[in-house]
Design an enzyme around this catalytic site. Sequence first.
Site, PDB file in Angstrom:
ATOM      1  N   HIS A 199      27.726  10.566 -30.143  1.00  0.00           N
ATOM      2  CA  HIS A 199      26.298  10.624 -30.183  1.00  0.00           C
ATOM      3  C   HIS A 199      25.765   9.909 -28.664  1.00  0.00           C
ATOM      4  O   HIS A 199      25.164  10.223 -28.169  1.00  0.00           O
ATOM      5  CB  HIS A 199      25.904  10.207 -31.193  1.00  0.00           C
ATOM      6  CG  HIS A 199      24.249  10.157 -31.398  1.00  0.00           C
ATOM      7  ND1 HIS A 199      23.478   9.098 -30.825  1.00  0.00           N
ATOM      8  CD2 HIS A 199      23.335  11.580 -31.246  1.00  0.00           C
ATOM      9  CE1 HIS A 199      22.295   8.941 -30.850  1.00  0.00           C
ATOM     10  NE2 HIS A 199      22.018  10.792 -31.355  1.00  0.00           N
TER      11      HIS A 199
ATOM     12  N   CYS B  71      48.674   8.352   6.502  1.00  0.00           N
ATOM     13  CA  CYS B  71      47.653   7.943   5.385  1.00  0.00           C
ATOM     14  C   CYS B  71      47.648   6.191   5.317  1.00  0.00           C
ATOM     15  O   CYS B  71      47.364   5.713   4.447  1.00  0.00           O
ATOM     16  CB  CYS B  71      48.821   9.237   4.262  1.00  0.00           C
ATOM     17  SG  CYS B  71      50.689   8.244   4.182  1.00  0.00           S
TER      18      CYS B  71
END
Length: 810
Positions: A429, A760
């Site tokens: 919730h 990279c």
Amino acid sequence: MIKTDSKKKFILWFDEVDMEDVPLVGGKNASLGEMYQNLTPKGIRIPNGFAVTAYAYHYLLEHAGIKEYIRETLKDLNTKDMDNLTERGHKVRSAILGAEFPFELKDAILEAYHKLEKMYGKGVDTAVRSSATAEDLPDASFAGQHETFLNIKGDFHILDACRRCFASLFTNRAISYREDKKFDHLSIGLSIAVQKMVRSDLASSGVMFSIDTESGFRDAVLINGAYGLGENVVQGAVNPDEFYVFKPTLKQNKRPILSKKLGTKKIKMIYAHEGKIQVRNVKVPFKDREQYVITDDEILQLAKWAVVIEDHYSKKAGDFKPMDMEWAKDGITGELFIVQARPETVQSQKDVSRIEEYVLLEKGKVLAKGSPVGSKIGAGKANVIEDASKIKEFEKGEVLVTDMTDPDWEPIMKIASAIVTNRGGRTCHAAIISRELGIPCVVGCNTATDHIQTKREITVSCADGEFGTVYDGILKYEIRKTDLKNLKKTKTKIMMNLASPDQAFSQSFILNDGVGLAREEFIISSYIKTHPLALLNYMDLKDKKAKEEIQKLTKGYENKADYFIDKLSQGVAMLGAAFYPKDVIVRLSDFKSNEYANLIGGKEFEPQEANPMIGWRGASRYYDEKYKHAFALECLALKRAREEMGLDNIKVMIPFCRTVEEGKKVLMEMSKNGLKQGENNLEVYVMCEIPSNVILAHEFSKIFDGFSIGSNDLTQLVLGVDRDSELVSHVYDERNEAVKTMIRNVIKTAKRNKCKIGICGQGPSDFPDFAEFLVEEGIDSLSLSPDTIIKTRLAIGKLEEKMGKKRTYS
């Protein structure tokens, strides 16, 4: 079109209603009817039941003569004044609870219940759930606003539960929520679902989303589960198990379980047999807590159902329609069921043309950790409230710290700067409402209320990756906003350097051409934490403390090596799935011996080297008798991700490969362990980070499919600089002409041999001029850190236009 003859019926069965009947039976019942009629033929199990209609609710109010009383009572409503809200809510509920059911309504409800008894047996146990005529709309979830009653059986209890459902249309939280959404209180009706219960009290249950609730990533199913009845998961009373499944390859009949996280699951809700009490919570035995509540086959079955349900509702709506579902497993028959489905109401409404990134600029003392909800940061004075009766003490802008929330807390949740709970998973919730409100929330912290005091200034960060963190003090942060509408593709591929699987889904939204570097080391150090040889030789370990730690980490694994394969394959698969079908280049483990020694149990298997940076690392380990059995686990993990999960966009990269002969030996070891170059489109790249890789690039290109320049190590070895030494750090620079000459040469060789080549290293992320040099030399791709991709793409786009390169839109 609503059926004319249904407008004035008290009862409609699930096979009589569909999504067009929301005004008659509310969103929940309309959806149950839609699925019962259309999806049970497709194999989805849905327990039968009936709806007490909204007409019945309005009939009761008219018959009792209380409609005008309700209107008058709510005339001077002020939801900002808790006393005002509480008083009016109580008066309206009391009026409805005191209203006598007309005989004809009572008779219709009991007749339907008796019919249900004929289907399932005398005294059939039912779930009695509220279904408002405005709930489950695309922009309003009404999550938990109205009451649900479980294990309801017998005439008296059925009527009593229906009466209480009708009254729950006017709980404080429901009144407040309708005011916020500007719904008229008396124009909304309440229908009731009376549905045969699944005996999940004897097994498990939970919730499921056909979209990632945090990032909005569309191709994943998220499943949460715990033992017993599902209310504990919905309310956040337990920290549940969590599973992710990848939809595209699931549709290809693969087994793409991307992630499995064990929850604590300390309690479960079961049937009670104590007079008026229908359900109660009991403790879960410790051995059960250490096991997942459903099997892999059941995870995949639920995910397949989620896809079928989503496809059905999307087709009906003519647009993508992610769904929020509740599932249950019957402990008597062992069968799975779907007991509810509604539209997902947060991510489906999100504007994906703009991205917001919250970045914490400083760190403080950590007070609590849990699961992050969203990716925002919030700060303020803590207000620790452990009982809903004290919510009047909460002030706007404070951080709500509590054990768990339920809908009674919503009037203060919407004025909080952040929320922190001890219990609950990312579908509870507190998580659902904080997402809808757009505020940061950390759930499942276990002891937050013990370690945070009221009035203490705290910062709640959901921008830290895997964990949500509560820091002491008000920390500085910034919000980076980017409009993606005008961002264009470049001819040079702009890829991403990525390490954390937990950030992959959210970072996939940045315009990219895949992942040029996914580091295994992060997954091993952060998720696995253990040296692979310590797992393979667990019984013979001398280090007792390490043995104990491994035992805790590998709960549920008889074969400790399976733990390594599972966790690594799942981590890699999350990265592969997030960017599918684009290339994701995974670099095999490249720890140095001192770093391996720091893994749990590692000291027994690692040598002490004077200079680990250029010692026993990368390729030289993989074929070595002392390590190749550990390397086999990496291969098996990658094979599982590529073949069993279907993520054949994953490529493999060999780090620190000093000689061509070493490269051949590694390829042979990979092949022995099921990773054969060329098979199932497997490409194998090599890092270009040693001068020998450049000098012999022509020979390396004969055995590998591509190069990725690791400019960090290449700079170190070309200039003879220890990149970890601050004494010579002023010499270290990727833009040095010697380094650029090496890079220029290897790009030319790769191009000549029609071999892919990218970079990279950190250089292009840090230095725009270095990125421009690479593009001018004709590199195929730049792989950058996520935070520099957008600015670098813009710069590269301008450069390419200046150079006269034609854009391609692949």
